[in-house]
Design a protein around this motif. Structure first.
Motif, PDB file in Angstrom:
ATOM      1  N   VAL A 103      46.535  47.558  48.913  1.00  0.00           N
ATOM      2  CA  VAL A 103      46.167  47.579  50.326  1.00  0.00           C
ATOM      3  C   VAL A 103      44.873  46.786  50.497  1.00  0.00           C
ATOM      4  O   VAL A 103      43.916  46.965  49.729  1.00  0.00           O
ATOM      5  CB  VAL A 103      45.962  49.027  50.821  1.00  0.00           C
ATOM      6  CG1 VAL A 103      45.521  49.032  52.286  1.00  0.00           C
ATOM      7  CG2 VAL A 103      47.237  49.835  50.641  1.00  0.00           C
ATOM      8  N   GLY A 104      44.825  45.912  51.483  1.00  0.00           N
ATOM      9  CA  GLY A 104      43.601  45.162  51.739  1.00  0.00           C
ATOM     10  C   GLY A 104      43.831  43.664  51.709  1.00  0.00           C
ATOM     11  O   GLY A 104      44.934  43.185  51.412  1.00  0.00           O
ATOM     12  N   PRO A 105      42.778  42.900  52.028  1.00  0.00           N
ATOM     13  CA  PRO A 105      42.905  41.442  52.123  1.00  0.00           C
ATOM     14  C   PRO A 105      43.188  40.795  50.782  1.00  0.00           C
ATOM     15  O   PRO A 105      42.672  41.204  49.741  1.00  0.00           O
ATOM     16  CB  PRO A 105      41.541  41.008  52.683  1.00  0.00           C
ATOM     17  CG  PRO A 105      40.612  42.109  52.303  1.00  0.00           C
ATOM     18  CD  PRO A 105      41.408  43.367  52.353  1.00  0.00           C
ATOM     19  N   SER A 106      44.035  39.759  50.798  1.00  0.00           N
ATOM     20  CA  SER A 106      44.356  39.008  49.580  1.00  0.00           C
ATOM     21  C   SER A 106      43.109  38.320  49.045  1.00  0.00           C
ATOM     22  O   SER A 106      42.309  37.753  49.791  1.00  0.00           O
ATOM     23  CB  SER A 106      45.434  37.967  49.901  1.00  0.00           C
ATOM     24  OG  SER A 106      45.713  37.188  48.766  1.00  0.00           O
ATOM     25  N   GLY A 107      42.896  38.404  47.746  1.00  0.00           N
ATOM     26  CA  GLY A 107      41.753  37.767  47.115  1.00  0.00           C
ATOM     27  C   GLY A 107      40.488  38.585  47.126  1.00  0.00           C
ATOM     28  O   GLY A 107      39.483  38.191  46.522  1.00  0.00           O
ATOM     29  N   ALA A 108      40.504  39.738  47.798  1.00  0.00           N
ATOM     30  CA  ALA A 108      39.312  40.602  47.845  1.00  0.00           C
ATOM     31  C   ALA A 108      39.149  41.319  46.504  1.00  0.00           C
ATOM     32  O   ALA A 108      40.118  41.482  45.747  1.00  0.00           O
ATOM     33  CB  ALA A 108      39.441  41.614  48.972  1.00  0.00           C
ATOM     34  N   PRO A 109      37.933  41.766  46.182  1.00  0.00           N
ATOM     35  CA  PRO A 109      37.736  42.555  44.964  1.00  0.00           C
ATOM     36  C   PRO A 109      38.657  43.775  44.972  1.00  0.00           C
ATOM     37  O   PRO A 109      38.754  44.476  45.978  1.00  0.00           O
ATOM     38  CB  PRO A 109      36.262  42.964  45.038  1.00  0.00           C
ATOM     39  CG  PRO A 109      35.637  41.931  45.918  1.00  0.00           C
ATOM     40  CD  PRO A 109      36.671  41.565  46.928  1.00  0.00           C
ATOM     41  N   LEU A 110      39.340  44.003  43.869  1.00  0.00           N
ATOM     42  CA  LEU A 110      40.312  45.092  43.787  1.00  0.00           C
ATOM     43  C   LEU A 110      39.683  46.326  43.136  1.00  0.00           C
ATOM     44  O   LEU A 110      39.125  46.251  42.049  1.00  0.00           O
ATOM     45  CB  LEU A 110      41.534  44.655  42.975  1.00  0.00           C
ATOM     46  CG  LEU A 110      42.637  45.711  42.788  1.00  0.00           C
ATOM     47  CD1 LEU A 110      43.237  46.107  44.130  1.00  0.00           C
ATOM     48  CD2 LEU A 110      43.705  45.189  41.837  1.00  0.00           C
ATOM     49  N   ILE A 111      39.771  47.449  43.825  1.00  0.00           N
ATOM     50  CA  ILE A 111      39.261  48.718  43.308  1.00  0.00           C
ATOM     51  C   ILE A 111      40.440  49.658  43.076  1.00  0.00           C
ATOM     52  O   ILE A 111      41.248  49.888  43.983  1.00  0.00           O
ATOM     53  CB  ILE A 111      38.260  49.361  44.282  1.00  0.00           C
ATOM     54  CG1 ILE A 111      37.049  48.445  44.445  1.00  0.00           C
ATOM     55  CG2 ILE A 111      37.827  50.737  43.775  1.00  0.00           C
ATOM     56  CD1 ILE A 111      36.025  48.960  45.424  1.00  0.00           C
ATOM     57  N   GLY A 112      40.541  50.173  41.857  1.00  0.00           N
ATOM     58  CA  GLY A 112      41.631  51.084  41.521  1.00  0.00           C
ATOM     59  C   GLY A 112      41.206  52.534  41.616  1.00  0.00           C
ATOM     60  O   GLY A 112      40.092  52.895  41.230  1.00  0.00           O
ATOM     61  N   ILE A 113      42.072  53.367  42.158  1.00  0.00           N
ATOM     62  CA  ILE A 113      41.855  54.815  42.213  1.00  0.00           C
ATOM     63  C   ILE A 113      42.876  55.452  41.281  1.00  0.00           C
ATOM     64  O   ILE A 113      44.068  55.491  41.589  1.00  0.00           O
ATOM     65  CB  ILE A 113      42.020  55.360  43.642  1.00  0.00           C
ATOM     66  CG1 ILE A 113      41.088  54.635  44.610  1.00  0.00           C
ATOM     67  CG2 ILE A 113      41.746  56.864  43.664  1.00  0.00           C
ATOM     68  CD1 ILE A 113      41.302  55.024  46.061  1.00  0.00           C
ATOM     69  N   VAL A 114      42.420  55.898  40.129  1.00  0.00           N
ATOM     70  CA  VAL A 114      43.315  56.465  39.127  1.00  0.00           C
ATOM     71  C   VAL A 114      43.337  57.986  39.258  1.00  0.00           C
ATOM     72  O   VAL A 114      42.300  58.639  39.194  1.00  0.00           O
ATOM     73  CB  VAL A 114      42.868  56.076  37.700  1.00  0.00           C
ATOM     74  CG1 VAL A 114      43.828  56.658  36.666  1.00  0.00           C
ATOM     75  CG2 VAL A 114      42.823  54.555  37.571  1.00  0.00           C
TER      76      VAL A 114
END
Length: 244
Positions: free
Chosen positions: A189-200
């Motif tokens: 979810v979120g803009p393409s190319g943005a920093p990706l944050i994972g919720i594990v």
């Protein structure tokens, strides 16, 4: 960056089932599996509205007297235990013996001594050596089936576990265990190319209530120009794989 969320969900008493005469299951499940069992109970309610399932965690069991637990074990059509160890397992071992319950006792994912208290619907003991060598051994068929459902994990499998234990005469109408993947991913979810944050999260993270929290966290991250990915993983190696 990875956000790791841990939580404890306390338990419940839920009514479920399908019969002119209510079938009763009393069970003890680990704190870690309580969310899945709660969701499975809710799902089962729709199909079996007249049966009664009463579940406790070890923490809740500690607030019950020996006499109360013995009475609940004796009165239930089925007694089920999963994921119980240490002092709690020792106590249940003693109380099952004291209850005199000689059939429909199913214990999985617990200590060897406690599992050996298992009895199928005919009263036959569970031979652990035989069941490990041959899961289809006729004297262990019911216990092996319950264990297979539990090991498969997930809400659907636990709902079908309840059905198989309470209504063994309807097995042809109950789906067999279908193991869920040890690691599952939501869509990014979120803009393409943005920093990706994972919720594990544990593998119950996509269930009702927990999923709402994931949605709120992702909404907040997206508002800060980040992308969000929810990952649901089982304990152990699966969680390590998810982080990698």
């Amino acid at each position: 960056m990875v956000i790791i969320r841990t939580f404890c969900i306390c338990f419940l008493v839920l009514l479920i089932g399908q019969s002119a005469f209510a079938e009763q299951l009393f069970g003890v499940v680990s704190e870690r599996n309580s969310a899945t069992a709660a969701a499975a109970s809710k799902q089962f309610t729709e199909a079996y509205p007249d049966s009664e399932i009463s579940l406790r965690t070890p923490r809740q069991l500690s607030r019950m007297s020996d006499t109360e637990i013995i009475d609940r074990i004796s009165e239930a059509d089925v007694f089920f235990v999963a994921g119980v160890f240490s002092e709690d397992a020792d106590r249940l071992n003693r109380l099952i013996e004291a209850s005199g319950k000689a059939e429909n006792v199913y214990i999985v994912s617990s200590t060897r001594n406690l599992i050996s208290r298992s009895r199928d619907e005919t009263g036959a003991r569970v031979d652990l050596e035989a069941s490990e060598a041959n899961a289809l051994n006729i004297t262990n068929a019911s216990w092996s089936r319950a264990n297979d459902y539990w090991q498969a994990r997930g809400v659907d499998n636990q709902a079908n576990l309840f059905a198989a234990l309470l209504y063994p005469d309807q097995l042809d109408q109950i789906l067999p265990p279908v193991p869920i993947a040890p690691v599952r991913f939501d869509e990014v979810v979120g803009p393409s190319g943005a920093p990706l944050i994972g919720i594990v999260d544990y593998d119950t993270g996509d269930q009702a209530g927990n999923a709402d929290l994931h949605e709120r966290l992702c909404t907040e991250l997206v508002s800060q120009s980040a992308a969000c990915l929810s990952v649901y993983a089982d304990w152990g190696a699966a969680s390590a794989d998810a982080l990698e």
